[in-house]
Design a protein around this motif. Structure first.
Motif, PDB file in Angstrom:
ATOM      1  N   GLU A   9      27.632 -41.494 -23.772  1.00  0.00           N
ATOM      2  CA  GLU A   9      27.486 -41.999 -22.413  1.00  0.00           C
ATOM      3  C   GLU A   9      27.613 -40.879 -21.409  1.00  0.00           C
ATOM      4  N   SER A  10      26.626 -39.983 -21.364  1.00  0.00           N
ATOM      5  CA  SER A  10      26.749 -38.994 -20.305  1.00  0.00           C
ATOM      6  C   SER A  10      25.522 -39.074 -19.414  1.00  0.00           C
ATOM      7  N   LEU A  11      25.786 -38.729 -18.175  1.00  0.00           N
ATOM      8  CA  LEU A  11      24.787 -38.875 -17.133  1.00  0.00           C
ATOM      9  C   LEU A  11      23.527 -38.070 -17.470  1.00  0.00           C
ATOM     10  N   PRO A  12      22.338 -38.646 -17.273  1.00  0.00           N
ATOM     11  CA  PRO A  12      21.111 -37.889 -17.578  1.00  0.00           C
ATOM     12  C   PRO A  12      21.002 -36.612 -16.736  1.00  0.00           C
ATOM     13  N   ILE A  13      20.597 -35.524 -17.395  1.00  0.00           N
ATOM     14  CA  ILE A  13      20.326 -34.268 -16.689  1.00  0.00           C
ATOM     15  C   ILE A  13      18.819 -34.031 -16.819  1.00  0.00           C
ATOM     16  N   ILE A  14      18.131 -33.970 -15.702  1.00  0.00           N
ATOM     17  CA  ILE A  14      16.670 -33.933 -15.748  1.00  0.00           C
ATOM     18  C   ILE A  14      16.138 -32.640 -15.135  1.00  0.00           C
ATOM     19  N   ASP A  15      15.328 -31.953 -15.918  1.00  0.00           N
ATOM     20  CA  ASP A  15      14.668 -30.729 -15.463  1.00  0.00           C
ATOM     21  C   ASP A  15      13.416 -31.160 -14.690  1.00  0.00           C
ATOM     22  N   LEU A  16      13.360 -30.825 -13.405  1.00  0.00           N
ATOM     23  CA  LEU A  16      12.222 -31.297 -12.604  1.00  0.00           C
ATOM     24  C   LEU A  16      10.896 -30.679 -13.049  1.00  0.00           C
ATOM     25  N   ASN A  17      10.973 -29.603 -13.848  1.00  0.00           N
ATOM     26  CA  ASN A  17       9.716 -29.033 -14.370  1.00  0.00           C
ATOM     27  C   ASN A  17       9.292 -29.673 -15.682  1.00  0.00           C
ATOM     28  N   ASP A  18      10.094 -30.552 -16.212  1.00  0.00           N
ATOM     29  CA  ASP A  18       9.753 -31.231 -17.467  1.00  0.00           C
ATOM     30  C   ASP A  18       8.538 -32.136 -17.218  1.00  0.00           C
ATOM     31  N   PRO A  19       7.507 -32.044 -18.064  1.00  0.00           N
ATOM     32  CA  PRO A  19       6.345 -32.916 -17.856  1.00  0.00           C
ATOM     33  C   PRO A  19       6.707 -34.404 -17.879  1.00  0.00           C
ATOM     34  N   ASN A  20       7.829 -34.730 -18.499  1.00  0.00           N
ATOM     35  CA  ASN A  20       8.248 -36.145 -18.552  1.00  0.00           C
ATOM     36  C   ASN A  20       9.206 -36.531 -17.429  1.00  0.00           C
ATOM     37  N   ALA A  21       9.360 -35.641 -16.447  1.00  0.00           N
ATOM     38  CA  ALA A  21      10.393 -35.867 -15.421  1.00  0.00           C
ATOM     39  C   ALA A  21      10.278 -37.241 -14.757  1.00  0.00           C
ATOM     40  N   LEU A  22       9.046 -37.658 -14.463  1.00  0.00           N
ATOM     41  CA  LEU A  22       8.844 -38.936 -13.770  1.00  0.00           C
ATOM     42  C   LEU A  22       9.446 -40.094 -14.575  1.00  0.00           C
ATOM     43  N   LYS A  23       9.123 -40.088 -15.848  1.00  0.00           N
ATOM     44  CA  LYS A  23       9.606 -41.165 -16.724  1.00  0.00           C
ATOM     45  C   LYS A  23      11.127 -41.110 -16.875  1.00  0.00           C
ATOM     46  N   LEU A  24      11.621 -39.883 -17.033  1.00  0.00           N
ATOM     47  CA  LEU A  24      13.071 -39.727 -17.220  1.00  0.00           C
ATOM     48  C   LEU A  24      13.828 -40.168 -15.970  1.00  0.00           C
ATOM     49  N   ILE A  25      13.283 -39.837 -14.809  1.00  0.00           N
ATOM     50  CA  ILE A  25      13.935 -40.232 -13.547  1.00  0.00           C
ATOM     51  C   ILE A  25      13.917 -41.753 -13.419  1.00  0.00           C
ATOM     52  N   GLY A  26      12.780 -42.362 -13.742  1.00  0.00           N
ATOM     53  CA  GLY A  26      12.689 -43.830 -13.677  1.00  0.00           C
ATOM     54  C   GLY A  26      13.736 -44.477 -14.563  1.00  0.00           C
ATOM     55  N   HIS A  27      13.884 -43.944 -15.763  1.00  0.00           N
ATOM     56  CA  HIS A  27      14.848 -44.515 -16.702  1.00  0.00           C
ATOM     57  C   HIS A  27      16.273 -44.341 -16.189  1.00  0.00           C
ATOM     58  N   ALA A  28      16.555 -43.139 -15.659  1.00  0.00           N
ATOM     59  CA  ALA A  28      17.911 -42.863 -15.151  1.00  0.00           C
ATOM     60  C   ALA A  28      18.237 -43.766 -13.955  1.00  0.00           C
ATOM     61  N   CYS A  29      17.258 -43.960 -13.073  1.00  0.00           N
ATOM     62  CA  CYS A  29      17.508 -44.792 -11.882  1.00  0.00           C
ATOM     63  C   CYS A  29      17.777 -46.231 -12.280  1.00  0.00           C
ATOM     64  N   LYS A  30      17.045 -46.691 -13.266  1.00  0.00           N
ATOM     65  CA  LYS A  30      17.189 -48.086 -13.698  1.00  0.00           C
ATOM     66  C   LYS A  30      18.520 -48.311 -14.396  1.00  0.00           C
ATOM     67  N   SER A  31      18.888 -47.383 -15.279  1.00  0.00           N
ATOM     68  CA  SER A  31      20.069 -47.659 -16.089  1.00  0.00           C
ATOM     69  C   SER A  31      21.363 -47.064 -15.514  1.00  0.00           C
ATOM     70  N   TRP A  32      21.250 -46.068 -14.639  1.00  0.00           N
ATOM     71  CA  TRP A  32      22.466 -45.445 -14.094  1.00  0.00           C
ATOM     72  C   TRP A  32      22.559 -45.524 -12.569  1.00  0.00           C
ATOM     73  N   GLY A  33      21.412 -45.436 -11.900  1.00  0.00           N
ATOM     74  CA  GLY A  33      21.426 -45.339 -10.442  1.00  0.00           C
ATOM     75  C   GLY A  33      21.850 -43.953  -9.977  1.00  0.00           C
ATOM     76  N   VAL A  34      21.873 -43.013 -10.880  1.00  0.00           N
ATOM     77  CA  VAL A  34      22.301 -41.639 -10.561  1.00  0.00           C
ATOM     78  C   VAL A  34      21.860 -40.713 -11.696  1.00  0.00           C
ATOM     79  N   TYR A  35      21.572 -39.459 -11.358  1.00  0.00           N
ATOM     80  CA  TYR A  35      21.201 -38.470 -12.373  1.00  0.00           C
ATOM     81  C   TYR A  35      21.458 -37.074 -11.813  1.00  0.00           C
ATOM     82  N   GLN A  36      21.464 -36.087 -12.708  1.00  0.00           N
ATOM     83  CA  GLN A  36      21.578 -34.697 -12.223  1.00  0.00           C
ATOM     84  C   GLN A  36      20.214 -34.035 -12.374  1.00  0.00           C
ATOM     85  N   VAL A  37      19.882 -33.118 -11.481  1.00  0.00           N
ATOM     86  CA  VAL A  37      18.621 -32.392 -11.611  1.00  0.00           C
ATOM     87  C   VAL A  37      18.844 -30.884 -11.705  1.00  0.00           C
TER      88      VAL A  37
END
Ligand SMILES: O=C(O)CCC(=O)C(=O)O
Ligand SMILES: [Fe+2]
Length: 367
Positions: free
Chosen positions: A50-78
């Motif tokens: 259970e650790s907060l998602p850390i998302i690399d904004l240069n990751d080609p999947n960033a959009l999907k990862l951010i969507g998932h983090a917002c839905k399940s956590w409401g917070v993420y690190q970039v």
């Protein structure tokens, strides 16, 4: 009608009667700072899964990862967010210089009861019988007026850093907005208040510097009580001392570990409304510790004052009715100033079937 942000603050002045404590000389926790029921709140010792998602904004999947983090956590690190590390250090140093001033000097730049900018305790203090082990400095627009009172001769270094930081944060906030909107399938054409280039012209923001001095009795103290931000999104830089915790349904409070160079992004109440509750705003709080001075810098980003925020039509259909009334940021701040963590449910149009009890109710109560 509260048309501007400043109107909301003027309409609901926060009179804080307590004297600002000189944290540097406090050897014991005064009774007025002792939160007797802290142990009652759910807490988690962060199981590794259970650790907060850390998302690399240069990751080609960033959009999907951010969507998932917002839905399940409401917070993420970039990471790879484009803000130079040196600027993060500079703003941290500027905050440290400010909070290290003698208390009498800091009080020269006090926030007035009706005002937004200046030095003082957290506005949410008014809702709690106990005081928080923290101090803050809010900047809306130019920092000049207040900085001059703190450093009559050499305020320009502070102002330069703050203005540079505000400029960079504005760009990042726009970029993150598009990541978050894009992850909901929305495009520039869907957002009426964005320019064809995707700029949110007239967007309003405030910078909140927070200081949590080392505390003689951290287990009984609270740095900043549980709240959601009344923003679209918040970008938070924390120094290398942990303290930020977010509430994750089913897991309790989870610490957001400081990660050098990374920034924390919170979904705020206005994005919650915009997404019709698909991206919930995150309940969070700041804890204190015995030895380290913790600092954080929050960039609070909201819409232009004339925008009525409401669930986006593209997310509405017969199975998904709009759950929230349209509100401007200042109207929402007015509701928040009066009702604090109940504000979101007060602008709600209809209750969800199977809705969970409002978790914030039990957390806010400290009696
Ligand atoms: O200091 C922190 O980590 C949290 C600050 C915060 O939540 C705020 O300024 O709204
Ligand atoms: Fe916050």
């Amino acid at each position: 009608m509260l048309s501007k942000l400043s109107d909301a603050f003027r309409a609901y002045p926060v009179e804080l009667h307590h004297k600002q404590l000189d944290f540097s000389s406090a050897e014991e926790l005064p009774d007025s700072y002792a939160w007797t029921e802290l142990g009652e709140y759910p807490s988690s010792h962060c199981p590794s899964k259970e650790s907060l998602p850390i998302i690399d904004l240069n990751d080609p999947n960033a959009l999907k990862l951010i969507g998932h983090a917002c839905k399940s956590w409401g917070v993420y690190q970039v990471t790879n967010h484009g803000i130079p590390e040196e600027l993060l250090h500079d703003v941290e140093r500027a905050a440290k210089n400010l909070f290290s001033l003698p208390v009498q000097q800091k009080l020269k730049a006090s926030r007035s009861p009706e005002g937004i900018s200046g030095y003082g305790v957290a506005k949410i203090s008014a809702f709690f019988p106990k005081q928080m082990w923290s101090e803050g400095f809010t900047i809306m627009g130019s920092p000049m007026e207040h900085a001059r009172r703190l450093w009559p001769q050499d305020y320009s270094l502070f102002c330069d850093v703050i203005e540079k930081y505000q400029k960079e944060m504005k760009q990042l906030a726009e970029r993150l907005m598009w990541f978050m909107l894009g992850s909901l399938g929305l495009t520039k054409e869907d957002i009426k208040w964005s320019s064809p280039k995707g700029e949110f012209t007239g967007a309003v923001a405030a910078l909140q510097l927070n200081s949590y001095p080392a505390c003689p009795d951290p287990d009984r103290a609270m740095g900043l009580a549980a709240h959601t931000d009344s923003t679209l999104l918040t970008i938070l830089h924390q120094n290398n001392t942990s303290g930020l915790q977010v509430l994750k349904e089913g897991s309790g409070w989870i610490t957001v570990p400081p990660l050098s160079g990374a920034l924390v992004v919170n979904v705020g109440d206005l994005f919650h409304i915009l997404s019709n509750g698909l991206y919930p705003s995150v309940l969070h709080r700041a804890m204190v510790n015995r030895t380290e001075h913790r600092l954080s810098v929050a960039y609070l980003y909201g819409p232009p004052s004339w925008v009525q925020v409401s669930p986006l039509p593209e997310l509405i259909d017969s199975n998904h009715p709009p759950l929230y009334k349209p509100v401007t940021w200042s109207e929402y701040l007015g509701t928040k100033a009066k009702h604090f963590n109940k504000a979101l449910s007060l602008v709600r149009l209809c209750a969800l079937v199977n809705e969970l009890p409002d978790v914030s109710d039990s957390i806010v109560k400290v009696s």
